[in-house]
Write an enzyme that holds these catalytic residues in place. Structure first.
Site, short mmCIF file in Angstrom:
data_model
loop_
_atom_site.label_atom_id
_atom_site.label_comp_id
_atom_site.label_asym_id
_atom_site.label_seq_id
_atom_site.Cartn_x
_atom_site.Cartn_y
_atom_site.Cartn_z
N LYS A 14 0.83 -1.22 0.00
CA LYS A 14 0.00 0.00 0.00
C LYS A 14 0.86 1.26 0.00
CE LYS A 14 -2.06 -1.03 3.90
NZ LYS A 14 -1.54 -2.34 4.34
N ARG A 89 -9.62 0.86 8.37
CA ARG A 89 -9.26 -0.52 8.74
C ARG A 89 -10.37 -1.21 9.52
NH1 ARG A 89 -3.31 0.44 8.42
NH2 ARG A 89 -2.23 -1.53 8.61
N ARG A 128 12.03 -5.97 5.43
CA ARG A 128 11.96 -4.54 5.70
C ARG A 128 12.53 -4.22 7.08
NH1 ARG A 128 6.32 -1.26 5.26
NH2 ARG A 128 5.81 -2.47 7.11
N ARG A 134 11.50 -0.95 12.43
CA ARG A 134 10.13 -1.07 12.96
C ARG A 134 10.00 -2.34 13.79
NH1 ARG A 134 5.64 0.31 8.45
NH2 ARG A 134 4.44 -1.00 9.90
N ARG A 146 -0.70 -9.33 12.99
CA ARG A 146 -1.22 -8.23 12.16
C ARG A 146 -2.06 -8.79 11.02
NH1 ARG A 146 4.25 -5.25 10.81
NH2 ARG A 146 2.97 -3.97 9.44
P1 B4P Z 1 4.16 -1.80 2.23
O1 B4P Z 1 3.28 -2.94 1.86
O2 B4P Z 1 4.18 -0.64 1.30
O3 B4P Z 1 3.77 -1.42 3.71
P2 B4P Z 1 2.28 -0.99 4.11
O4 B4P Z 1 1.32 -2.08 3.71
O5 B4P Z 1 1.99 0.36 3.58
O6 B4P Z 1 2.34 -0.77 5.61
P3 B4P Z 1 1.83 -1.66 6.81
O7 B4P Z 1 0.45 -2.21 6.57
O8 B4P Z 1 2.92 -2.62 7.10
O9 B4P Z 1 1.77 -0.69 8.00
P4 B4P Z 1 0.92 0.62 8.36
O10 B4P Z 1 1.93 1.68 8.42
O11 B4P Z 1 -0.27 0.86 7.49
O12 B4P Z 1 5.63 -2.31 2.31
C1 B4P Z 1 5.98 -3.57 2.86
C2 B4P Z 1 7.29 -4.07 2.34
O13 B4P Z 1 7.06 -4.80 1.15
C3 B4P Z 1 8.32 -2.99 1.98
O14 B4P Z 1 9.57 -3.38 2.43
C4 B4P Z 1 8.28 -2.93 0.46
O15 B4P Z 1 9.53 -2.59 -0.10
C5 B4P Z 1 7.94 -4.36 0.11
N1 B4P Z 1 7.19 -4.45 -1.14
C6 B4P Z 1 6.20 -3.63 -1.56
N2 B4P Z 1 5.73 -4.01 -2.75
C7 B4P Z 1 6.47 -5.15 -3.09
C8 B4P Z 1 6.46 -6.04 -4.21
N3 B4P Z 1 5.63 -5.87 -5.24
N4 B4P Z 1 7.30 -7.09 -4.20
C9 B4P Z 1 8.16 -7.28 -3.17
N5 B4P Z 1 8.23 -6.47 -2.09
C10 B4P Z 1 7.38 -5.41 -2.06
O16 B4P Z 1 0.34 0.25 9.80
C11 B4P Z 1 1.19 -0.08 10.90
C12 B4P Z 1 0.36 -0.21 12.18
O17 B4P Z 1 -0.24 1.08 12.51
C13 B4P Z 1 -0.82 -1.17 12.17
O18 B4P Z 1 -0.44 -2.49 12.46
C14 B4P Z 1 -1.73 -0.55 13.30
O19 B4P Z 1 -1.25 -0.89 14.57
C15 B4P Z 1 -1.53 0.94 13.11
N6 B4P Z 1 -2.56 1.55 12.23
C16 B4P Z 1 -2.30 2.14 11.03
N7 B4P Z 1 -3.45 2.59 10.48
C17 B4P Z 1 -4.46 2.26 11.35
C18 B4P Z 1 -5.87 2.41 11.34
N8 B4P Z 1 -6.50 2.99 10.31
N9 B4P Z 1 -6.58 1.96 12.40
C19 B4P Z 1 -5.98 1.40 13.45
N10 B4P Z 1 -4.64 1.19 13.52
C20 B4P Z 1 -3.88 1.61 12.48
#
Ligand code: B4P
Length: 193
Positions: A14, A89, A128, A134, A146
């Site tokens: 995302k 979420r 990551r 993190r 998660r």
């Molecule tokens: P991403 O996949 O980009 O990470 P993300 O989903 O945006 O973030 P995530 O869900 O982990 O955490 P968030 O900050 O939203 O990247 C992951 C990895 O994959 C990277 O290293 C990237 O390089 C790699 N990658 C990406 N695309 C790839 C591909 N095609 N092939 C290979 N590798 C690839 O949330 C963190 C925490 O915050 C949650 O657990 C919760 O506690 C809290 N939180 C956030 N929003 C909330 C909400 N709305 N309500 C309640 N709690 C919330």
């Protein structure tokens, strides 16, 4: 306005894809995860509260999250649209987002769900963790929690928008550029339909 929700399990891409879409569609990227991490870094009361949930892989409570999101939107009224990344979420968060947009005469344009399997997610997030620092990425059991929280509380949000005819799915495995191209296609289709 274009109001996109980038949706999917943790580590589905995302944040990665949102950064690419910002340039293509000139939208404001709002990541609730990034906002929480900024608050943690600044040691605010919000950050202290959020950290206690994030470290375990649990969701931060809706009331806190929704208020934070609203403040961010209200602070940026002159944009062409938003990419919501990691929000909503829960169904409560989705209803709050709809209400907030409708109060401004707007609506969600499209929810795009990135489909990625659990084991691929574990691999990505452990990788990551080597550079992100993190704590929620460094421990496999927290990552799996998660993912379980996603299945239990978050997956239903895609059904909520699907029932309104506003949800679509994109395969989230493949190169980052390939996925970005697919996203651009579905967004352009949604904009002309
Ligand atoms: P991403 O996949 O980009 O990470 P993300 O989903 O945006 O973030 P995530 O869900 O982990 O955490 P968030 O900050 O939203 O990247 C992951 C990895 O994959 C990277 O290293 C990237 O390089 C790699 N990658 C990406 N695309 C790839 C591909 N095609 N092939 C290979 N590798 C690839 O949330 C963190 C925490 O915050 C949650 O657990 C919760 O506690 C809290 N939180 C956030 N929003 C909330 C909400 N709305 N309500 C309640 N709690 C919330």
């Amino acid at each position: 306005m274009i109001n996109l929700i980038l949706f999917g399990p943790p580590g589905s891409g995302k944040g990665t894809q949102a950064k690419m879409l910002v340039n293509k569609f000139k939208l404001l990227h709002i990541s609730t995860g990034d906002l929480f991490r900024e608050a943690i870094k600044n040691e605010t009361a919000l950050g202290v509260e959020a950290k206690s949930y994030m470290d375990k892989g649990e969701l931060v409570p809706d009331s806190v999250t929704i208020n934070m999101l609203k403040e961010k939107v209200e602070a940026n009224p002159d944009v062409q649209g938003y990419i919501f990344d990691g929000f909503p979420r829960t169904t409560n968060q989705a209803e709050a987002l709809d209400q907030m947009l409708q109060d401004g005469g707007e609506d969600v344009t499209l929810l795009i769900e990135l489909k990625v399997e659990e084991d691929e997610i574990v691999t990505r997030l452990l990788k990551r963790a080597e550079t992100s620092g993190r704590s929620d990425d460094a421990d496999e059991s927290i990552i799996r929690n998660r993912f379980q929280v996603y299945l239990d509380n978050t997956a239903v949000v895609a059904e909520y928008y699907d029932a309104k005819g506003k949800a679509t799915q994109v395969k989230g495995k493949g190169s980052i550029e390939e996925i970005a191209n697919k996203l651009e296609l579905v967004i352009n289709e949604a904009l002309i339909s």
